[in-house]
Write a protein that holds these residues in place. Structure first.
Motif, PDB file in Angstrom:
ATOM      1  N   PHE A 192      -3.774   3.442   0.419  1.00  0.00           N
ATOM      2  CA  PHE A 192      -4.412   2.794  -0.720  1.00  0.00           C
ATOM      3  C   PHE A 192      -3.614   1.565  -1.135  1.00  0.00           C
ATOM      4  O   PHE A 192      -2.389   1.653  -1.277  1.00  0.00           O
ATOM      5  CB  PHE A 192      -4.470   3.746  -1.926  1.00  0.00           C
ATOM      6  CG  PHE A 192      -5.438   4.878  -1.769  1.00  0.00           C
ATOM      7  CD1 PHE A 192      -6.774   4.728  -2.118  1.00  0.00           C
ATOM      8  CD2 PHE A 192      -5.007   6.103  -1.287  1.00  0.00           C
ATOM      9  CE1 PHE A 192      -7.664   5.778  -1.984  1.00  0.00           C
ATOM     10  CE2 PHE A 192      -5.884   7.160  -1.145  1.00  0.00           C
ATOM     11  CZ  PHE A 192      -7.222   7.002  -1.494  1.00  0.00           C
ATOM     12  N   PRO A 193      -4.296   0.442  -1.388  1.00  0.00           N
ATOM     13  CA  PRO A 193      -3.595  -0.696  -1.987  1.00  0.00           C
ATOM     14  C   PRO A 193      -3.062  -0.274  -3.364  1.00  0.00           C
ATOM     15  O   PRO A 193      -3.679   0.560  -4.034  1.00  0.00           O
ATOM     16  CB  PRO A 193      -4.695  -1.764  -2.133  1.00  0.00           C
ATOM     17  CG  PRO A 193      -5.779  -1.352  -1.201  1.00  0.00           C
ATOM     18  CD  PRO A 193      -5.701   0.148  -1.118  1.00  0.00           C
ATOM     19  N   TYR A 194      -1.944  -0.846  -3.771  1.00  0.00           N
ATOM     20  CA  TYR A 194      -1.348  -0.494  -5.065  1.00  0.00           C
ATOM     21  C   TYR A 194      -2.393  -0.475  -6.180  1.00  0.00           C
ATOM     22  O   TYR A 194      -2.406   0.420  -7.028  1.00  0.00           O
ATOM     23  CB  TYR A 194      -0.257  -1.493  -5.460  1.00  0.00           C
ATOM     24  CG  TYR A 194       0.933  -1.596  -4.543  1.00  0.00           C
ATOM     25  CD1 TYR A 194       1.362  -0.541  -3.754  1.00  0.00           C
ATOM     26  CD2 TYR A 194       1.653  -2.789  -4.486  1.00  0.00           C
ATOM     27  CE1 TYR A 194       2.464  -0.660  -2.927  1.00  0.00           C
ATOM     28  CE2 TYR A 194       2.769  -2.918  -3.664  1.00  0.00           C
ATOM     29  CZ  TYR A 194       3.169  -1.858  -2.892  1.00  0.00           C
ATOM     30  OH  TYR A 194       4.251  -1.994  -2.089  1.00  0.00           O
ATOM     31  N   GLU A 195      -3.261  -1.493  -6.190  1.00  0.00           N
ATOM     32  CA  GLU A 195      -4.217  -1.676  -7.281  1.00  0.00           C
ATOM     33  C   GLU A 195      -5.262  -0.569  -7.356  1.00  0.00           C
ATOM     34  O   GLU A 195      -5.903  -0.396  -8.384  1.00  0.00           O
ATOM     35  CB  GLU A 195      -4.927  -3.032  -7.142  1.00  0.00           C
ATOM     36  CG  GLU A 195      -4.004  -4.222  -7.182  1.00  0.00           C
ATOM     37  CD  GLU A 195      -3.230  -4.434  -5.865  1.00  0.00           C
ATOM     38  OE1 GLU A 195      -3.720  -4.029  -4.776  1.00  0.00           O
ATOM     39  OE2 GLU A 195      -2.111  -4.972  -5.942  1.00  0.00           O
ATOM     40  N   GLU A 196      -5.460   0.188  -6.291  1.00  0.00           N
ATOM     41  CA  GLU A 196      -6.487   1.232  -6.276  1.00  0.00           C
ATOM     42  C   GLU A 196      -5.955   2.618  -6.640  1.00  0.00           C
ATOM     43  O   GLU A 196      -6.739   3.535  -6.874  1.00  0.00           O
ATOM     44  CB  GLU A 196      -7.150   1.294  -4.899  1.00  0.00           C
ATOM     45  CG  GLU A 196      -7.982   0.071  -4.572  1.00  0.00           C
ATOM     46  CD  GLU A 196      -8.650   0.166  -3.209  1.00  0.00           C
ATOM     47  OE1 GLU A 196      -8.712   1.271  -2.623  1.00  0.00           O
ATOM     48  OE2 GLU A 196      -9.101  -0.883  -2.717  1.00  0.00           O
ATOM     49  N   VAL A 197      -4.648   2.771  -6.716  1.00  0.00           N
ATOM     50  CA  VAL A 197      -4.063   4.101  -6.925  1.00  0.00           C
ATOM     51  C   VAL A 197      -4.490   4.711  -8.264  1.00  0.00           C
ATOM     52  O   VAL A 197      -4.840   5.888  -8.337  1.00  0.00           O
ATOM     53  CB  VAL A 197      -2.529   4.060  -6.774  1.00  0.00           C
ATOM     54  CG1 VAL A 197      -1.897   5.377  -7.193  1.00  0.00           C
ATOM     55  CG2 VAL A 197      -2.165   3.723  -5.332  1.00  0.00           C
ATOM     56  N   ALA A 225      -7.159   4.490  -9.822  1.00  0.00           N
ATOM     57  CA  ALA A 225      -8.549   4.942  -9.801  1.00  0.00           C
ATOM     58  C   ALA A 225      -8.732   6.271  -9.068  1.00  0.00           C
ATOM     59  O   ALA A 225      -9.738   6.953  -9.282  1.00  0.00           O
ATOM     60  CB  ALA A 225      -9.435   3.874  -9.144  1.00  0.00           C
ATOM     61  N   VAL A 226      -7.770   6.647  -8.229  1.00  0.00           N
ATOM     62  CA  VAL A 226      -7.943   7.871  -7.435  1.00  0.00           C
ATOM     63  C   VAL A 226      -6.919   8.961  -7.748  1.00  0.00           C
ATOM     64  O   VAL A 226      -7.167  10.129  -7.465  1.00  0.00           O
ATOM     65  CB  VAL A 226      -7.894   7.572  -5.914  1.00  0.00           C
ATOM     66  CG1 VAL A 226      -9.024   6.642  -5.516  1.00  0.00           C
ATOM     67  CG2 VAL A 226      -6.563   7.027  -5.475  1.00  0.00           C
ATOM     68  N   ARG A 267       0.819  -1.203   0.000  1.00  0.00           N
ATOM     69  CA  ARG A 267       0.000   0.000   0.000  1.00  0.00           C
ATOM     70  C   ARG A 267       0.858   1.261   0.000  1.00  0.00           C
ATOM     71  O   ARG A 267       2.045   1.230   0.327  1.00  0.00           O
ATOM     72  CB  ARG A 267      -0.940  -0.002   1.195  1.00  0.00           C
ATOM     73  CG  ARG A 267      -0.199   0.027   2.525  1.00  0.00           C
ATOM     74  CD  ARG A 267      -1.127  -0.142   3.704  1.00  0.00           C
ATOM     75  NE  ARG A 267      -0.402   0.097   4.958  1.00  0.00           N
ATOM     76  CZ  ARG A 267      -0.979   0.379   6.097  1.00  0.00           C
ATOM     77  NH1 ARG A 267      -2.291   0.473   6.175  1.00  0.00           N
ATOM     78  NH2 ARG A 267      -0.252   0.574   7.185  1.00  0.00           N
TER      79      ARG A 267
END
Length: 180
Positions: free
Chosen positions: A154-159, A161-162, A61
């Protein structure tokens, strides 16, 4: 050594991972050659800033701040100040101030991870951001600062998206450097 001199040395040593990063490095060096005050906010042609992506590889994260003025999720960062001796100190100071993590943050070895130049409103024209990454200790507790609307892991995978492309690229390059 002055902060300006340190910035020149850091940028000369920065190899960049592609041609675009090397070209940007040269733009930064030209700016500093033309502007002895080019590391400080009053330089109207633009100024160098330092930032750090706070990362917790053990949990996969990153810590991002919702910037008060821009309303964007960004890495920690800001302006060089008179007491700063090096760009690395600027990035680490900003990471500590904006994350609220009082102890244990350490910069990822190897110098800056990326460079990012972005326009800002007049009278200054550009932020010439020198982007580092900072490792958070496993027990890190973040606290929101006055400069942020919010602060969140934030988890890596969500970055993606934001955050904007600059933050996504910084995360990708940081992960590549760390091998995570």
């Amino acid at each position: 050594m002055s902060l300006h001199e340190d910035a020149v040395l850091v940028l000369k040593a920065y190899e960049g991972h592609d041609e675009a990063q090397r070209e940007l490095r040269d733009v930064y060096l030209e700016h500093l050659a033309a502007h002895p005050d080019g590391v400080y906010k009053p330089c109207e042609a633009g100024h160098v800033t330092g930032s750090a992506l706070v990362i917790d590889p053990s949990r996969g994260r990153v810590l991002l701040t919702l910037h008060k003025k821009l309303g964007l999720w960004l890495q920690m960062g800001g302006h060089c100040e008179a007491g700063d001796g090096t760009l690395a100190e600027v990035a680490l100071r900003e990471a500590v101030e904006e994350s609220g993590i009082a102890s244990g943050l350490t910069l990822v070895p190897g110098g800056p991870v990326r460079l990012d130049r972005h326009p800002i409103p007049a009278p200054c024209n550009w932020h010439l951001d020198v982007q580092y990454a900072a490792l958070a200790p496993a027990d890190a507790v973040a606290e929101i600062s006055e400069e942020s609307l919010d602060l969140r892991w934030f988890p890596y995978e969500e970055v993606a998206a934001v955050a904007d492309t600059s933050v996504v690229r910084l995360l990708e390059d940081t992960r590549a450097r760390l091998g995570v």
